[in-house]
Design an enzyme around this catalytic site. Structure first.
Site, mmCIF file in Angstrom:
data_model
loop_
_atom_site.group_PDB
_atom_site.id
_atom_site.type_symbol
_atom_site.label_atom_id
_atom_site.label_comp_id
_atom_site.label_asym_id
_atom_site.label_seq_id
_atom_site.Cartn_x
_atom_site.Cartn_y
_atom_site.Cartn_z
ATOM 1 N N GLU A 50 -6.968 -1.620 -10.899
ATOM 2 C CA GLU A 50 -6.311 -0.547 -10.156
ATOM 3 C C GLU A 50 -5.961 0.556 -11.146
ATOM 4 O O GLU A 50 -4.940 0.486 -11.831
ATOM 5 C CB GLU A 50 -5.052 -1.043 -9.436
ATOM 6 C CG GLU A 50 -5.323 -1.944 -8.254
ATOM 7 C CD GLU A 50 -4.064 -2.248 -7.452
ATOM 8 O OE1 GLU A 50 -3.052 -1.519 -7.606
ATOM 9 O OE2 GLU A 50 -4.086 -3.229 -6.684
ATOM 10 N N GLU B 91 -1.762 -9.388 -8.242
ATOM 11 C CA GLU B 91 -0.597 -9.084 -9.074
ATOM 12 C C GLU B 91 0.458 -10.195 -8.983
ATOM 13 O O GLU B 91 1.649 -9.934 -8.821
ATOM 14 C CB GLU B 91 0.007 -7.726 -8.678
ATOM 15 C CG GLU B 91 -0.856 -6.549 -9.067
ATOM 16 C CD GLU B 91 -0.147 -5.206 -8.943
ATOM 17 O OE1 GLU B 91 -0.431 -4.314 -9.743
ATOM 18 O OE2 GLU B 91 0.691 -5.060 -8.028
#
Length: 585
Positions: free
Chosen positions: A234, A158
């Site tokens: 995710e 991320e």
């Protein structure tokens, strides 16, 4: 050559069409004696792949080292996954977030304030290179190119939410390739155009992270990457908890409906989490938005497989959804594990912490108080000790505050508590005499794992003064508490106030999972047979600590509680039911 390759809209594995249906299962949050059980249950839910992060801070406690023992035996975990017929998505970081202490970045690195973390700063990339030089050769036999289970490897984590240093990401990509990683590489970012743009690498598969708004998120991913597989790396099906908050849950029906939408769109998925596990010992992370907020011990995450490894309603709902899109094993769903019969443990021996700190950590003398990092302490506590110059009432001021919770004692008597999350820096104390002993016991409640405050110092963060007079000459006792052997001579003691280790024994016929309940206790740490279960705190939401069956043994077992404040009882309970607190849906 990579076994897993991409097409215009999907994956192939060794030349055959393949859809990744994965679930997150972090080996370092599960007792090694239960890895095989959790992996089997992943396969039985219909998963063909499992995903795990790799926590740099535990694997490399000091530069030039590599720990692959016990809870950190990643090669064994990968071998077990392959034996179960599962593929693996490997996410080695270096940054992992994961609600994990420091986001996985080691304290010996983040304590250097001159280093620009997660950037192409050579001091940072040199440290990563040293770590990967040791780690990746150990994992080479488990890569798909060598016949192993690892089919894809993530670059960073991320990153688009943090920075935009393309040279840094390229360094990581090239570093993996130089060290023999032939497998498919991927990045993952929140499904936000700016994040995807900043966190992507040309030629590397971009994937998204999201839990809802499935259609919109997939559209954004496709707009960013016109060709290639759509994948949610995710798929958030629950959430984590902070101390003092309600327990977060997401209904099985709602999560299953989103999973159905995701799979019906043809996307691949990694369920975050399939099985959350536990932040054992001192491994939980923290957030810091407007205030510091540490994460609780349980990482149950309201996952399909509960913290204790039992299938939840979400497990059954997800299995039904997956069965509509992929083969699911024609085997029964696992039953809940056996639980220990309810047991009362009497803690009838006690070791005061303030009196015995010198046996648990070699004291460090300094003119000004040192931070934990300056003493080389990654986690745990520090007991700071000096004297007060004058008698009478005065304001004790901690310049820059404390990290993260400080208990203050004057000549052994409690004088107050300061907490980082409440921005507290001062309190009034009374010195009964000139030269009274001042003790400050500081607990590291977990390193920030997300955002710009990763690596914030712990312990005393600056000078300490009493009525304007700066206190000098400190003795600090670093308390990692990795070994409680020096406390073996605990003696009967009915005292229930003040920081102390409370000891008790109990008998087990057949080891089984159980949950430690501590009504009447305030805050502290718990060990069973030397295995650190994690933190407890009556602030909640969590009211029980998970005790894995492999931590117990047939016959006599020892429970040790480090109670930091006070208790109104000498008993603890082992129960067959977890209590993670009042739910917030």
């Amino acid at each position: 050559m990579s076994a897993l390759t991409t097409t215009a809209d999907g994956f192939t594995l060794r030349g055959e069409p393949f859809r990744i249906i994965s679930g997150a299962l972090h080996y370092f949050r599960v007792h090694p004696g239960q890895w095989a059980d959790r992996l089997r249950k992943a396969r039985l839910m219909g998963l063909n792949t499992v995903e795990t992060y790799v926590p740099w801070n535990l694997h490399q406690p000091a530069p030039g080292t590599l720990d692959l023992e016990g809870l950190l035996d990643l090669p064994r975990y990968l071998r077990l996954a392959q034996e179960e017929g599962l593929h693996v998505l490997l996410r080695p970081g270096p940054y992992i977030c994961a609600e994990w202490d420091g986001g996985g970045l080691p304290a010996w690195l983040t304590s250097d304030r001159d280093i620009r973390l997660r950037s192409s700063d050579p001091r940072f990339t040199d440290a990563i290179d040293g770590y990967f030089d040791l780690l990746l050769p150990e994992l080479a036999p488990f890569m798909a190119a060598a016949g192993g289970p690892v089919i894809a490897v993530q670059v960073e984590n991320e990153y688009g939410a943090y920075g935009n240093d393309a040279a840094y990401l390229k360094h990581l990509e090239q570093g993996l390739r130089r060290r023999g990683v032939e497998e498919l590489l991927f990045t993952c970012d929140q499904a936000d155009p700016a994040h995807l743009e900043a966190g992507s690498i040309p030629g590397v598969l971009a994937t998204g992270t999201f839990g809802g708004k499935i259609g919109q998120s997939l559209e954004r991913l496709r707009a960013h990457q016109p060709q290639g597989p759509l994948m949610c790396t995710e798929f958030w099906i629950g959430w984590f908890d902070h101390w003092g908050e309600p327990h977060h849950v997401r209904s099985a029906d709602d999560a299953a409906a989103s999973l159905e939408t995701l799979l019906a769109a043809g996307a691949s998925v990694n369920i975050y989490m399939f099985h959350g596990g536990t932040n054992f010992a001192f491994t939980n992370g923290a957030n810091h938005d407007h205030a510091y907020s540490p994460v609780v011990t349980s990482y149950d995450y309201d996952a399909p497989l509960a913290e204790s490894g039992d299938p939840s309603p979400k497990y059954h709902a997800f299995r039904e959804v997956i069965a509509r899109h992929a083969p699911v094993p024609d085997e029964p769903v696992p039953a809940p594990s056996p639980k220990l019969p309810p047991t009362t443990v009497t803690l009838d021996r006690r070791t005061p912490l303030l009196d015995r700190a010198g046996e648990l950590g070699v004291p460090v003398h300094s003119r000004e108080p040192l931070t934990m990092e300056a003493m080389g302490l990654r986690a745990g506590f520090v007991l700071y000790r000096t004297t007060l110059p004058t008698a009478g009432d005065g304001v004790l001021h901690f310049t820059h505050g404390v990290g993260d919770r400080a208990q203050v004692f004057v000549d052994g008597a409690p004088a107050g508590v300061l907490e980082h999350e409440h921005h507290q820096e001062s309190l009034t104390v009374r010195a009964p005499r000139a030269g009274a002993r001042l003790d400050v016991l500081v607990e590291n409640m977990g390193g920030v794992n997300y955002g710009p405050r990763i690596g914030d110092d712990k312990g005393l963060l600056g000078p300490v003064s009493f009525d304007g007079v700066v206190l000098r000459e400190w003795d600090a006792h670093p308390l990692a508490l990795n070994d409680l052997a020096p406390l073996a001579d605990a003696t009967p003691d009915a005292t229930r106030a003040g920081p102390a280790f409370h000891h008790g024994t109990f008998h087990v016929d057949t080891p089984a999972d159980t949950f430690l309940a501590l009504p009447g206790w305030t805050k502290g740490q718990a060990w069973i047979n030397g295995f650190n279960l994690g933190r407890y705190w009556n602030r909640g939401p969590q009211r029980t600590l998970y005790v894995p069956a492999p931590a117990l043994r047939a016959g006599a077992n020892e429970l040790v509680l480090l109670e930091l404040d006070a208790t109104v009882t000498s008993r603890a309970l082992l129960t067959d039911t977890p209590d993670l607190g009042v739910e917030k849906i």
